[in-house]
Design a protein around this motif. Sequence first.
Motif, mmCIF file in Angstrom:
data_model
loop_
_atom_site.group_PDB
_atom_site.id
_atom_site.type_symbol
_atom_site.label_atom_id
_atom_site.label_comp_id
_atom_site.label_asym_id
_atom_site.label_seq_id
_atom_site.Cartn_x
_atom_site.Cartn_y
_atom_site.Cartn_z
ATOM 1 N N LYS A 126 22.825 39.408 84.142
ATOM 2 C CA LYS A 126 23.551 40.683 84.154
ATOM 3 C C LYS A 126 24.322 40.868 82.863
ATOM 4 N N ILE A 130 23.836 43.892 80.219
ATOM 5 C CA ILE A 130 24.954 44.766 79.844
ATOM 6 C C ILE A 130 25.134 44.773 78.329
ATOM 7 N N PRO A 205 19.310 58.218 80.630
ATOM 8 C CA PRO A 205 19.582 56.801 80.365
ATOM 9 C C PRO A 205 18.341 56.060 79.892
ATOM 10 N N GLU A 209 19.865 50.682 79.801
ATOM 11 C CA GLU A 209 21.002 51.165 80.580
ATOM 12 C C GLU A 209 20.715 51.101 82.085
ATOM 13 N N ILE A 210 19.476 51.399 82.456
ATOM 14 C CA ILE A 210 19.089 51.316 83.865
ATOM 15 C C ILE A 210 19.183 49.878 84.347
ATOM 16 N N LYS A 213 22.630 48.821 84.983
ATOM 17 C CA LYS A 213 23.203 49.424 86.190
ATOM 18 C C LYS A 213 22.773 48.684 87.455
ATOM 19 N N ILE A 214 21.504 48.231 87.473
ATOM 20 C CA ILE A 214 20.979 47.660 88.719
ATOM 21 C C ILE A 214 21.066 46.149 88.762
ATOM 22 N N VAL A 225 19.069 53.273 93.057
ATOM 23 C CA VAL A 225 19.795 53.594 91.828
ATOM 24 C C VAL A 225 18.820 53.917 90.706
ATOM 25 N N ARG A 226 17.738 53.117 90.599
ATOM 26 C CA ARG A 226 16.724 53.374 89.561
ATOM 27 C C ARG A 226 16.098 54.750 89.755
ATOM 28 N N LEU A 229 18.502 57.446 88.611
ATOM 29 C CA LEU A 229 18.645 57.490 87.155
ATOM 30 C C LEU A 229 17.391 58.062 86.495
#
Length: 244
Positions: A126, A130, A205, A209-210, A213-214, A225-226, A229
Amino acid sequence: MTTLSQTFEPLGLSQIHDTAARRAADGWRYVQILAVNTEDGVDLVYSFMKDGLLENLTVAGVKEADEVPSITDLFLEAFVCENEIHDLYGVTIRDIAIDFGGMFYQLSQKAPMTVVSPEQLAAREKAKKIAAAKAAKAAKEAAAKTAAAAPATLAGPTEEEIQAKIAGLDPDKAAKVRAAMEAKAKKAAAQASEVAPTAPAPAGPTEEEIQAKIAGLDPEKAAKVRAALEAKARKAAKTEGKGE
Protein backbone atom coordinates in the motif's frame (compact mmCIF):
# COMPACT_ATOMS: atom_id res chain seq x y z
CA MET A 1 28.10 12.17 38.38
CA THR A 2 28.80 11.16 34.77
CA THR A 3 26.35 12.47 32.18
CA LEU A 4 25.18 9.85 29.69
CA SER A 5 24.81 10.72 26.00
CA GLN A 6 24.71 8.85 22.73
CA THR A 7 25.45 9.35 19.05
CA PHE A 8 24.35 7.63 15.85
CA GLU A 9 26.68 7.38 12.85
CA PRO A 10 26.71 5.31 9.62
CA LEU A 11 29.35 2.62 9.16
CA GLY A 12 30.42 0.76 6.03
CA LEU A 13 30.45 -3.03 5.93
CA SER A 14 34.17 -3.05 5.16
CA GLN A 15 34.88 -0.72 8.09
CA ILE A 16 33.40 -2.92 10.84
CA HIS A 17 36.53 -4.74 11.99
CA ASP A 18 38.95 -1.81 11.71
CA THR A 19 36.55 0.45 13.62
CA ALA A 20 36.09 -2.16 16.37
CA ALA A 21 39.89 -2.53 16.58
CA ARG A 22 40.28 1.22 17.14
CA ARG A 23 37.59 1.18 19.81
CA ALA A 24 39.32 -1.71 21.59
CA ALA A 25 42.70 0.04 21.43
CA ASP A 26 41.19 3.26 22.80
CA GLY A 27 39.57 1.53 25.76
CA TRP A 28 35.93 1.50 24.62
CA ARG A 29 33.55 -1.11 26.04
CA TYR A 30 31.50 -3.32 23.71
CA VAL A 31 27.77 -3.05 24.50
CA GLN A 32 25.82 -4.96 21.85
CA ILE A 33 25.06 -5.58 18.18
CA LEU A 34 21.43 -4.86 17.31
CA ALA A 35 19.81 -6.25 14.15
CA VAL A 36 16.76 -4.72 12.46
CA ASN A 37 15.02 -6.25 9.44
CA THR A 38 14.21 -3.66 6.72
CA GLU A 39 13.06 -3.70 3.10
CA ASP A 40 16.65 -3.04 2.01
CA GLY A 41 18.18 -5.85 4.08
CA VAL A 42 19.26 -6.18 7.70
CA ASP A 43 20.61 -3.13 9.53
CA LEU A 44 23.33 -3.90 12.10
CA VAL A 45 23.91 -1.38 14.89
CA TYR A 46 27.24 -1.75 16.73
CA SER A 47 27.23 -0.02 20.13
CA PHE A 48 30.35 0.91 22.12
CA MET A 49 30.63 2.97 25.31
CA LYS A 50 33.30 5.09 26.96
CA ASP A 51 33.19 7.88 29.57
CA GLY A 52 29.40 8.09 29.48
CA LEU A 53 29.17 8.24 25.68
CA LEU A 54 27.20 5.49 23.91
CA GLU A 55 28.27 5.34 20.27
CA ASN A 56 25.92 3.58 17.83
CA LEU A 57 27.36 2.73 14.42
CA THR A 58 24.86 1.52 11.81
CA VAL A 59 25.72 -0.77 8.90
CA ALA A 60 22.64 -0.40 6.70
CA GLY A 61 21.08 -2.92 4.31
CA VAL A 62 23.21 -6.04 4.82
CA LYS A 63 22.14 -8.57 2.18
CA GLU A 64 22.01 -12.37 2.44
CA ALA A 65 25.03 -12.68 0.14
CA ASP A 66 27.15 -10.26 2.21
CA GLU A 67 29.79 -11.52 4.64
CA VAL A 68 30.14 -9.65 7.91
CA PRO A 69 33.48 -9.86 9.72
CA SER A 70 33.32 -11.01 13.33
CA ILE A 71 34.65 -8.75 16.06
CA THR A 72 35.03 -11.58 18.59
CA ASP A 73 38.84 -11.50 18.23
CA LEU A 74 38.59 -8.02 19.78
CA PHE A 75 35.49 -8.38 21.98
CA LEU A 76 34.91 -12.09 22.75
CA GLU A 77 31.55 -11.38 24.38
CA ALA A 78 30.17 -10.35 20.97
CA PHE A 79 29.87 -14.07 20.07
CA VAL A 80 26.37 -14.14 21.62
CA CYS A 81 24.94 -11.38 19.41
CA GLU A 82 26.78 -12.62 16.32
CA ASN A 83 25.39 -16.17 16.68
CA GLU A 84 21.89 -14.79 17.35
CA ILE A 85 22.01 -12.52 14.31
CA HIS A 86 23.19 -15.40 12.13
CA ASP A 87 20.42 -17.75 13.31
CA LEU A 88 17.54 -15.29 13.57
CA TYR A 89 18.27 -12.98 10.61
CA GLY A 90 20.27 -15.22 8.26
CA VAL A 91 23.27 -12.84 8.20
CA THR A 92 26.57 -14.54 7.33
CA ILE A 93 29.22 -13.65 9.93
CA ARG A 94 32.64 -15.13 9.34
CA ASP A 95 35.31 -16.15 11.87
CA ILE A 96 33.17 -16.09 15.02
CA ALA A 97 35.46 -17.19 17.87
CA ILE A 98 32.73 -19.36 19.43
CA ASP A 99 30.64 -20.40 16.44
CA PHE A 100 27.55 -22.53 17.03
CA GLY A 101 27.22 -23.20 13.31
CA GLY A 102 23.57 -22.21 13.13
CA MET A 103 22.61 -24.20 16.24
CA PHE A 104 22.64 -21.39 18.81
CA TYR A 105 18.83 -21.67 18.73
CA GLN A 106 16.70 -24.69 17.84
CA LEU A 107 14.46 -23.14 15.17
CA SER A 108 11.64 -24.62 13.11
CA GLN A 109 12.13 -21.95 10.42
CA LYS A 110 15.24 -20.41 8.94
CA ALA A 111 15.85 -16.72 9.78
CA PRO A 112 12.43 -16.24 11.44
CA MET A 113 13.02 -12.55 12.17
CA THR A 114 13.04 -11.79 8.43
CA VAL A 115 9.63 -13.35 7.79
CA VAL A 116 7.06 -10.76 6.71
CA SER A 117 3.43 -11.32 7.73
CA PRO A 118 0.60 -10.87 5.20
CA GLU A 119 -0.45 -7.72 7.07
CA GLN A 120 3.07 -6.25 6.89
CA LEU A 121 3.33 -7.16 3.21
CA ALA A 122 -0.03 -5.51 2.47
CA ALA A 123 1.05 -2.39 4.35
CA ARG A 124 4.30 -2.22 2.38
CA GLU A 125 2.49 -2.72 -0.93
CA LYS A 126 0.00 0.00 0.00
CA ALA A 127 2.84 2.39 0.89
CA LYS A 128 4.51 1.69 -2.47
CA LYS A 129 1.28 2.31 -4.38
CA ILE A 130 0.60 5.53 -2.50
CA ALA A 131 4.15 6.70 -3.25
CA ALA A 132 3.66 5.81 -6.94
CA ALA A 133 0.36 7.72 -7.02
CA LYS A 134 1.98 10.77 -5.42
CA ALA A 135 4.82 10.62 -7.96
CA ALA A 136 2.31 10.36 -10.82
CA LYS A 137 0.35 13.29 -9.42
CA ALA A 138 3.53 15.36 -9.09
CA ALA A 139 4.48 14.55 -12.69
CA LYS A 140 0.98 15.49 -13.83
CA GLU A 141 1.16 18.83 -12.01
CA ALA A 142 4.64 19.50 -13.41
CA ALA A 143 3.39 18.81 -16.95
CA ALA A 144 0.45 21.16 -16.39
CA LYS A 145 2.76 23.91 -15.16
CA THR A 146 5.02 23.43 -18.17
CA ALA A 147 2.05 23.66 -20.51
CA ALA A 148 0.77 26.76 -18.73
CA ALA A 149 4.18 28.39 -18.94
CA ALA A 150 4.58 27.68 -22.66
CA PRO A 151 2.49 30.66 -23.89
CA ALA A 152 4.45 32.98 -21.61
CA THR A 153 7.78 31.84 -23.01
CA LEU A 154 6.50 32.33 -26.56
CA ALA A 155 4.82 35.66 -25.89
CA GLY A 156 6.22 38.65 -27.74
CA PRO A 157 7.50 41.94 -26.28
CA THR A 158 5.26 43.95 -23.96
CA GLU A 159 4.34 47.60 -24.48
CA GLU A 160 6.92 48.58 -21.87
CA GLU A 161 9.62 46.67 -23.76
CA ILE A 162 8.59 48.33 -27.03
CA GLN A 163 8.72 51.78 -25.40
CA ALA A 164 12.17 51.05 -24.02
CA LYS A 165 13.40 50.00 -27.46
CA ILE A 166 12.14 53.03 -29.33
CA ALA A 167 13.01 55.63 -26.68
CA GLY A 168 15.34 58.24 -28.19
CA LEU A 169 14.83 57.14 -31.80
CA ASP A 170 13.62 59.50 -34.46
CA PRO A 171 9.86 59.10 -35.29
CA ASP A 172 10.38 57.29 -38.58
CA LYS A 173 12.80 54.71 -37.14
CA ALA A 174 10.71 54.34 -34.01
CA ALA A 175 7.63 53.52 -36.11
CA LYS A 176 9.56 50.83 -38.00
CA VAL A 177 10.91 49.25 -34.79
CA ARG A 178 7.43 49.27 -33.23
CA ALA A 179 5.89 47.65 -36.32
CA ALA A 180 8.57 44.93 -36.29
CA MET A 181 8.12 44.21 -32.56
CA GLU A 182 4.33 44.12 -32.82
CA ALA A 183 4.61 41.69 -35.75
CA LYS A 184 6.86 39.54 -33.60
CA ALA A 185 4.29 39.65 -30.77
CA LYS A 186 1.49 38.54 -33.13
CA LYS A 187 3.61 35.67 -34.42
CA ALA A 188 4.44 34.56 -30.86
CA ALA A 189 0.76 34.68 -29.88
CA ALA A 190 -0.16 32.52 -32.87
CA GLN A 191 2.53 29.97 -31.93
CA ALA A 192 1.33 29.94 -28.33
CA SER A 193 -2.22 29.15 -29.38
CA GLU A 194 -0.89 26.15 -31.32
CA VAL A 195 1.33 24.88 -28.48
CA ALA A 196 -1.14 25.22 -25.59
CA PRO A 197 -3.52 22.41 -26.65
CA THR A 198 -0.67 19.88 -27.06
CA ALA A 199 -0.39 19.15 -23.33
CA PRO A 200 -3.90 18.41 -22.05
CA ALA A 201 -4.24 17.18 -18.49
CA PRO A 202 -5.20 13.49 -18.29
CA ALA A 203 -8.92 13.00 -17.65
CA GLY A 204 -9.94 11.21 -14.46
CA PRO A 205 -7.75 9.24 -12.02
CA THR A 206 -4.73 7.32 -13.29
CA GLU A 207 -4.18 3.60 -12.73
CA GLU A 208 -1.63 4.44 -10.02
CA GLU A 209 -4.20 6.60 -8.24
CA ILE A 210 -6.81 3.84 -8.49
CA GLN A 211 -4.34 1.29 -7.06
CA ALA A 212 -3.56 3.61 -4.18
CA LYS A 213 -7.27 4.01 -3.42
CA ILE A 214 -8.05 0.29 -3.35
CA ALA A 215 -4.87 -0.92 -1.64
CA GLY A 216 -5.73 -2.81 1.54
CA LEU A 217 -9.47 -3.06 0.77
CA ASP A 218 -11.27 -6.40 0.63
CA PRO A 219 -11.82 -7.65 -2.97
CA GLU A 220 -15.55 -6.80 -3.09
CA LYS A 221 -15.12 -3.24 -1.86
CA ALA A 222 -12.03 -2.76 -4.03
CA ALA A 223 -14.04 -3.80 -7.11
CA LYS A 224 -16.79 -1.28 -6.29
CA VAL A 225 -14.30 1.55 -5.72
CA ARG A 226 -12.49 0.71 -8.97
CA ALA A 227 -15.76 0.68 -10.90
CA ALA A 228 -16.73 4.07 -9.49
CA LEU A 229 -13.34 5.60 -10.30
CA GLU A 230 -13.34 4.17 -13.84
CA ALA A 231 -16.86 5.51 -14.39
CA LYS A 232 -15.66 8.91 -13.22
CA ALA A 233 -12.73 8.70 -15.66
CA ARG A 234 -15.03 7.84 -18.58
CA LYS A 235 -17.34 10.73 -17.69
CA ALA A 236 -14.40 13.14 -17.50
CA ALA A 237 -13.09 11.92 -20.87
CA LYS A 238 -16.54 12.33 -22.44
CA THR A 239 -16.87 15.86 -21.05
CA GLU A 240 -13.42 16.77 -22.34
CA GLY A 241 -14.31 15.41 -25.78
CA LYS A 242 -17.40 17.63 -25.96
CA GLY A 243 -15.35 20.63 -24.89
CA GLU A 244 -13.03 20.15 -27.84
